[in-house]
Design a protein around this motif. Structure first.
Motif, PDB file in Angstrom:
ATOM      1  N   ALA A   1       9.919   2.117  -5.776  1.00  0.00           N
ATOM      2  CA  ALA A   1       9.648   3.039  -4.670  1.00  0.00           C
ATOM      3  C   ALA A   1      10.775   4.055  -4.539  1.00  0.00           C
ATOM      4  O   ALA A   1      11.658   3.925  -3.692  1.00  0.00           O
ATOM      5  CB  ALA A   1       9.468   2.260  -3.366  1.00  0.00           C
ATOM      6  N   ALA A   2      10.765   5.075  -5.373  1.00  0.00           N
ATOM      7  CA  ALA A   2      11.851   6.046  -5.394  1.00  0.00           C
ATOM      8  C   ALA A   2      11.612   7.219  -4.459  1.00  0.00           C
ATOM      9  O   ALA A   2      12.532   7.961  -4.142  1.00  0.00           O
ATOM     10  CB  ALA A   2      12.048   6.562  -6.825  1.00  0.00           C
ATOM     11  N   TYR A   3      10.378   7.382  -3.994  1.00  0.00           N
ATOM     12  CA  TYR A   3      10.056   8.550  -3.175  1.00  0.00           C
ATOM     13  C   TYR A   3       9.276   8.179  -1.920  1.00  0.00           C
ATOM     14  O   TYR A   3       8.568   7.183  -1.882  1.00  0.00           O
ATOM     15  CB  TYR A   3       9.202   9.546  -3.969  1.00  0.00           C
ATOM     16  N   VAL A   4       9.445   9.013  -0.915  1.00  0.00           N
ATOM     17  CA  VAL A   4       8.570   8.989   0.251  1.00  0.00           C
ATOM     18  C   VAL A   4       7.753  10.270   0.199  1.00  0.00           C
ATOM     19  O   VAL A   4       8.273  11.314  -0.175  1.00  0.00           O
ATOM     20  CB  VAL A   4       9.383   8.930   1.559  1.00  0.00           C
ATOM     21  N   TYR A   5       6.476  10.196   0.523  1.00  0.00           N
ATOM     22  CA  TYR A   5       5.597  11.337   0.344  1.00  0.00           C
ATOM     23  C   TYR A   5       5.070  11.884   1.661  1.00  0.00           C
ATOM     24  O   TYR A   5       4.932  11.152   2.634  1.00  0.00           O
ATOM     25  CB  TYR A   5       4.392  10.946  -0.515  1.00  0.00           C
ATOM     26  N   LYS A   6       4.777  13.175   1.622  1.00  0.00           N
ATOM     27  CA  LYS A   6       4.046  13.781   2.734  1.00  0.00           C
ATOM     28  C   LYS A   6       2.884  14.577   2.177  1.00  0.00           C
ATOM     29  O   LYS A   6       3.017  15.296   1.182  1.00  0.00           O
ATOM     30  CB  LYS A   6       4.959  14.689   3.557  1.00  0.00           C
TER      31      LYS A   6
END
Lengths: 228, 228
Positions: A54-59
């Motif tokens: 889980a390297a990113y958080v998305y929008k």
DNA sequence: CGAATCCTTGAGAGGGGTCAATTCTAGTGG
DNA sequence: CCACTAGAATTGACCCCTCTCAAGGATTCG
């Protein structure tokens, strides 16, 4: 899938969850540090899989994303549909605990999550954005557990339609971006039961179905009564 | 219900979710600012109700707390059982969106939430504690949606027993602190189906039931197979 | 020992699932 | 512009898992 770099949205006084349309940069230009990268996906593409790092958080910028979990025999539960402005992919651990896919064509921003703990400590707009996103997910999940555990098929459909109408148009008419299968896997039903419930509501004059994906809520009071 | 004041736990290097047993002060002494107040409840007492002003965030010190939501006709969904160390009552808005009750005798700490936003910005131990608590709730809720939406009665019971065993004893034997009704309302079943599933697992030699509330997991492999 | 509560068990019914066929729709190529 | 096709959605018939209703044990507490 296509990618572009994105500079930090200039204002720090933007209200939560209304980060404005980001400005783009040519991908070779690194003079200004990029805080997010923009990706676009076609229908039914995988954004990340259950178990991925889980390297990113998305929008979501546009379109719809579904996040789901699978049982070993293929049974699927879609925990949420994420619309424009929604945040998804927030994880406590280092792996995604569900998978994310595009429902139709869609565009997302990915924020690198080097260290979410540090990020949360700092008082940036993004940190608050993420905290609020997490809380919204929690509220949504809690309401959805009540739906999944205690509501009848008709009540589930009614709740779903009212929620989608409010989140999209806010109007009494809405275009469903997802298939019957997706709806079924979100509401804990089968595709046949979803279809039958739509038909039943149509026969009762509660909704109209000009086409399968287009719904008119002609009797919102009746729907809200079903919403219990 | 009984109350006592609590001073801030001295160390700031305590690991998440293991805030040690707090020190108490006589309630008249205000020399040191109290950060939490301790409350104890008997069986089935209400800690807060759905719609109450959400002025506090709680942590369980001992015993078990259930948080639940109700439909207008009385159908209930227990979204979680909170054991010692667990945090509950985190809210984005200014009202609780579910109600909290003691399952048996239990003791909790209440932290005043003057402004959760500000609290989250500061880098205190409690802030991180709360963020982690929120994330755990989210993970738990996501797993539970899969259970509610897609698992059979037997699978639900199996998952529940494995989870409870892991959270309490970690052993192969456990004492269930809650009634069949509570289990049913947590798993989206009726009390009769819960009872029948227990009996069926017992007949299959998967569990033993020396008494209704005492369960021995004699065949964990079979349970994990049901856990899918 | 009686009363209340909790849990278990049985019989029957029903809501939603399963399987299968048909219709509708969108996309493709002639 | 129209067949042709593949996928999506609807509909029907039947079945089963779980719910409902009801009675009967078990346990606790006065």
């Amino acid at each position: 899938m296509q990618t572009a770099l994105l500079t930090k949205a200039s204002s720090s006084t933007l209200p939560l969850f209304t980060l404005e349309a980001p400005q783009f940069r040519k991908s070779g230009d690194n003079a200004v540090p990029a805080v997010g990268s923009v990706h676009s996906y076609a229908k039914d593409e995988e954004i990340f899989a259950e178990g991925d790092r889980a390297a990113y958080v998305y929008k979501v910028l546009s379109g719809v994303v579904r996040t789901s979990k699978l049982l070993s025999d293929g049974r699927r539960q879609i925990d949420a549909f994420h619309l424009a402005g929604d945040i998804f992919g927030i994880e406590a651990g280092d792996e995604y605990r569900f998978c994310a896919e595009s429902v139709g064509d869609c565009i997302v921003v990915a924020y690198r999550r080097s260290n979410l703990g540090a990020l949360m400590g700092s008082d940036t707009q993004l940190a608050q954005d993420i905290t609020m996103g997490m809380m919204r997910s929690l509220v949504r999940a809690q309401n959805h557990m009540l739906l999944l555990g205690r509501k009848s098929a008709l009540e589930k459909i009614a709740t779903f339609l009212l929620d989608m109408a409010e989140r999209t148009s806010g109007d009494d008419a809405l275009d469903l971006p997802m298939s019957r299968t997706d709806i079924a896997d979100h509401l804990g039903l089968t595709i046949e039961t979803v279809s039958r419930s739509f038909t039943q509501l149509e026969r009762q004059g509660v909704i109209e179905l000009p086409s399968a994906r287009h719904v008119v809520l002609s009797n919102k009071a009746a729907l809200e009564r079903l919403n219990a």
